[in-house]
Design a protein around this motif. Sequence first.
Motif, PDB file in Angstrom:
ATOM      1  N   PRO A  19       0.795  -1.220   0.000  1.00  0.00           N
ATOM      2  CA  PRO A  19       0.000   0.000   0.000  1.00  0.00           C
ATOM      3  C   PRO A  19       0.840   1.289   0.000  1.00  0.00           C
ATOM      4  N   TYR A  20       2.094   1.216   0.485  1.00  0.00           N
ATOM      5  CA  TYR A  20       2.931   2.411   0.574  1.00  0.00           C
ATOM      6  C   TYR A  20       4.306   2.161  -0.035  1.00  0.00           C
ATOM      7  N   LYS A  21       4.881   3.196  -0.622  1.00  0.00           N
ATOM      8  CA  LYS A  21       6.228   3.138  -1.205  1.00  0.00           C
ATOM      9  C   LYS A  21       6.406   1.898  -2.084  1.00  0.00           C
ATOM     10  N   ALA A  22       5.435   1.665  -2.930  1.00  0.00           N
ATOM     11  CA  ALA A  22       5.436   0.459  -3.767  1.00  0.00           C
ATOM     12  C   ALA A  22       6.496   0.540  -4.861  1.00  0.00           C
ATOM     13  N   PRO A  23       7.187  -0.573  -5.103  1.00  0.00           N
ATOM     14  CA  PRO A  23       8.095  -0.629  -6.251  1.00  0.00           C
ATOM     15  C   PRO A  23       7.273  -0.675  -7.533  1.00  0.00           C
ATOM     16  N   ILE A  24       7.903  -0.314  -8.640  1.00  0.00           N
ATOM     17  CA  ILE A  24       7.208  -0.384  -9.931  1.00  0.00           C
ATOM     18  C   ILE A  24       8.017  -1.220 -10.911  1.00  0.00           C
ATOM     19  N   ILE A  25       7.303  -1.905 -11.767  1.00  0.00           N
ATOM     20  CA  ILE A  25       7.946  -2.660 -12.834  1.00  0.00           C
ATOM     21  C   ILE A  25       8.004  -1.735 -14.037  1.00  0.00           C
ATOM     22  N   VAL A  26       9.210  -1.391 -14.439  1.00  0.00           N
ATOM     23  CA  VAL A  26       9.398  -0.492 -15.570  1.00  0.00           C
ATOM     24  C   VAL A  26       9.353  -1.288 -16.859  1.00  0.00           C
ATOM     25  N   LYS A  27       9.973  -2.467 -16.856  1.00  0.00           N
ATOM     26  CA  LYS A  27       9.995  -3.328 -18.033  1.00  0.00           C
ATOM     27  C   LYS A  27       9.927  -4.778 -17.562  1.00  0.00           C
ATOM     28  N   GLU A  28       8.723  -5.334 -17.613  1.00  0.00           N
ATOM     29  CA  GLU A  28       8.496  -6.671 -17.057  1.00  0.00           C
ATOM     30  C   GLU A  28       9.335  -7.744 -17.747  1.00  0.00           C
ATOM     31  N   GLU A  29       9.440  -7.688 -19.068  1.00  0.00           N
ATOM     32  CA  GLU A  29      10.166  -8.732 -19.804  1.00  0.00           C
ATOM     33  C   GLU A  29      11.665  -8.754 -19.494  1.00  0.00           C
ATOM     34  N   GLU A  30      12.187  -7.640 -18.964  1.00  0.00           N
ATOM     35  CA  GLU A  30      13.608  -7.584 -18.603  1.00  0.00           C
ATOM     36  C   GLU A  30      13.811  -7.509 -17.089  1.00  0.00           C
ATOM     37  N   ASN A  31      12.724  -7.706 -16.328  1.00  0.00           N
ATOM     38  CA  ASN A  31      12.778  -7.645 -14.860  1.00  0.00           C
ATOM     39  C   ASN A  31      13.412  -6.360 -14.343  1.00  0.00           C
ATOM     40  N   ILE A  32      13.026  -5.230 -14.918  1.00  0.00           N
ATOM     41  CA  ILE A  32      13.529  -3.939 -14.448  1.00  0.00           C
ATOM     42  C   ILE A  32      12.508  -3.368 -13.464  1.00  0.00           C
ATOM     43  N   ILE A  33      12.925  -3.336 -12.205  1.00  0.00           N
ATOM     44  CA  ILE A  33      12.057  -2.877 -11.123  1.00  0.00           C
ATOM     45  C   ILE A  33      12.768  -1.761 -10.360  1.00  0.00           C
ATOM     46  N   PHE A  34      12.078  -0.646 -10.201  1.00  0.00           N
ATOM     47  CA  PHE A  34      12.592   0.475  -9.416  1.00  0.00           C
ATOM     48  C   PHE A  34      11.793   0.579  -8.125  1.00  0.00           C
ATOM     49  N   PHE A  35      12.460   1.031  -7.067  1.00  0.00           N
ATOM     50  CA  PHE A  35      11.745   1.279  -5.821  1.00  0.00           C
ATOM     51  C   PHE A  35      12.115   2.665  -5.294  1.00  0.00           C
ATOM     52  N   PRO A  36      11.163   3.307  -4.585  1.00  0.00           N
ATOM     53  CA  PRO A  36      11.431   4.638  -4.017  1.00  0.00           C
ATOM     54  C   PRO A  36      12.109   4.524  -2.653  1.00  0.00           C
ATOM     55  N   THR A  37      12.952   5.483  -2.341  1.00  0.00           N
ATOM     56  CA  THR A  37      13.622   5.495  -1.038  1.00  0.00           C
ATOM     57  C   THR A  37      12.728   6.070   0.060  1.00  0.00           C
ATOM     58  N   CYS A  38      11.718   6.830  -0.344  1.00  0.00           N
ATOM     59  CA  CYS A  38      10.743   7.385   0.596  1.00  0.00           C
ATOM     60  C   CYS A  38       9.458   7.610  -0.190  1.00  0.00           C
ATOM     61  N   SER A  39       8.533   8.331   0.360  1.00  0.00           N
ATOM     62  CA  SER A  39       7.288   8.573  -0.351  1.00  0.00           C
ATOM     63  C   SER A  39       7.567   9.258  -1.690  1.00  0.00           C
ATOM     64  N   PRO A  40       7.009   8.738  -2.778  1.00  0.00           N
ATOM     65  CA  PRO A  40       7.212   9.366  -4.082  1.00  0.00           C
ATOM     66  C   PRO A  40       6.663  10.789  -4.162  1.00  0.00           C
ATOM     67  N   ARG A  41       5.858  11.172  -3.201  1.00  0.00           N
ATOM     68  CA  ARG A  41       5.325  12.542  -3.169  1.00  0.00           C
ATOM     69  C   ARG A  41       6.374  13.563  -2.730  1.00  0.00           C
ATOM     70  N   LEU A  42       7.433  13.075  -2.083  1.00  0.00           N
ATOM     71  CA  LEU A  42       8.466  13.970  -1.564  1.00  0.00           C
ATOM     72  C   LEU A  42       9.531  14.259  -2.618  1.00  0.00           C
ATOM     73  N   LYS A  43       9.979  15.499  -2.628  1.00  0.00           N
ATOM     74  CA  LYS A  43      10.986  15.929  -3.599  1.00  0.00           C
ATOM     75  C   LYS A  43      12.300  15.160  -3.450  1.00  0.00           C
ATOM     76  N   GLU A  44      12.657  14.794  -2.229  1.00  0.00           N
ATOM     77  CA  GLU A  44      13.927  14.102  -1.995  1.00  0.00           C
ATOM     78  C   GLU A  44      13.888  12.605  -2.313  1.00  0.00           C
ATOM     79  N   CYS A  45      12.770  12.127  -2.819  1.00  0.00           N
ATOM     80  CA  CYS A  45      12.650  10.716  -3.180  1.00  0.00           C
ATOM     81  C   CYS A  45      13.611  10.365  -4.319  1.00  0.00           C
ATOM     82  N   SER A  46      14.338   9.276  -4.121  1.00  0.00           N
ATOM     83  CA  SER A  46      15.191   8.724  -5.177  1.00  0.00           C
ATOM     84  C   SER A  46      14.607   7.387  -5.592  1.00  0.00           C
TER      85      SER A  46
END
Length: 108
Positions: free
Chosen positions: A26-53
């Motif tokens: 429910p929170y800080k969910a990772p996203i699949i950018v490219k499923e066929e290549e297993n490229i998954i990004f995750f946020p370091t904090c809430s994606p709403r925050l400017k300092e999120c990487s």
Amino acid sequence: SQLYHEISHMHKIRKSRETKQMNIFPYKAPIIVKEEENIIFFPTCSPRLKECSWINAGNISNIYKKKDRCLVEFYNKETLEFDISYNIMNNQLSKSLLLEKKFKKRGK
């Protein structure tokens, strides 16, 4: 940066469509950018925050605790320091790996 805005936009779209649909993060969910290549990004904090990487989980070689911060070593031997705890980083990486596993199972 442009990459941050693109990934944030993808996060809004994909979170509701994929990870939220599976009802696992429910929170800080990772996203699949490219499923066929297993490229998954995750946020370091809430994606709403400017300092999120956003970090590509597949590029992480190791993570280390450094007081109340975290060092991330990538396969290219670059190391970056993040202003989050080792436990938060480890949890975010674990979510990404779990998401990858669930999507692989779904594809079989």
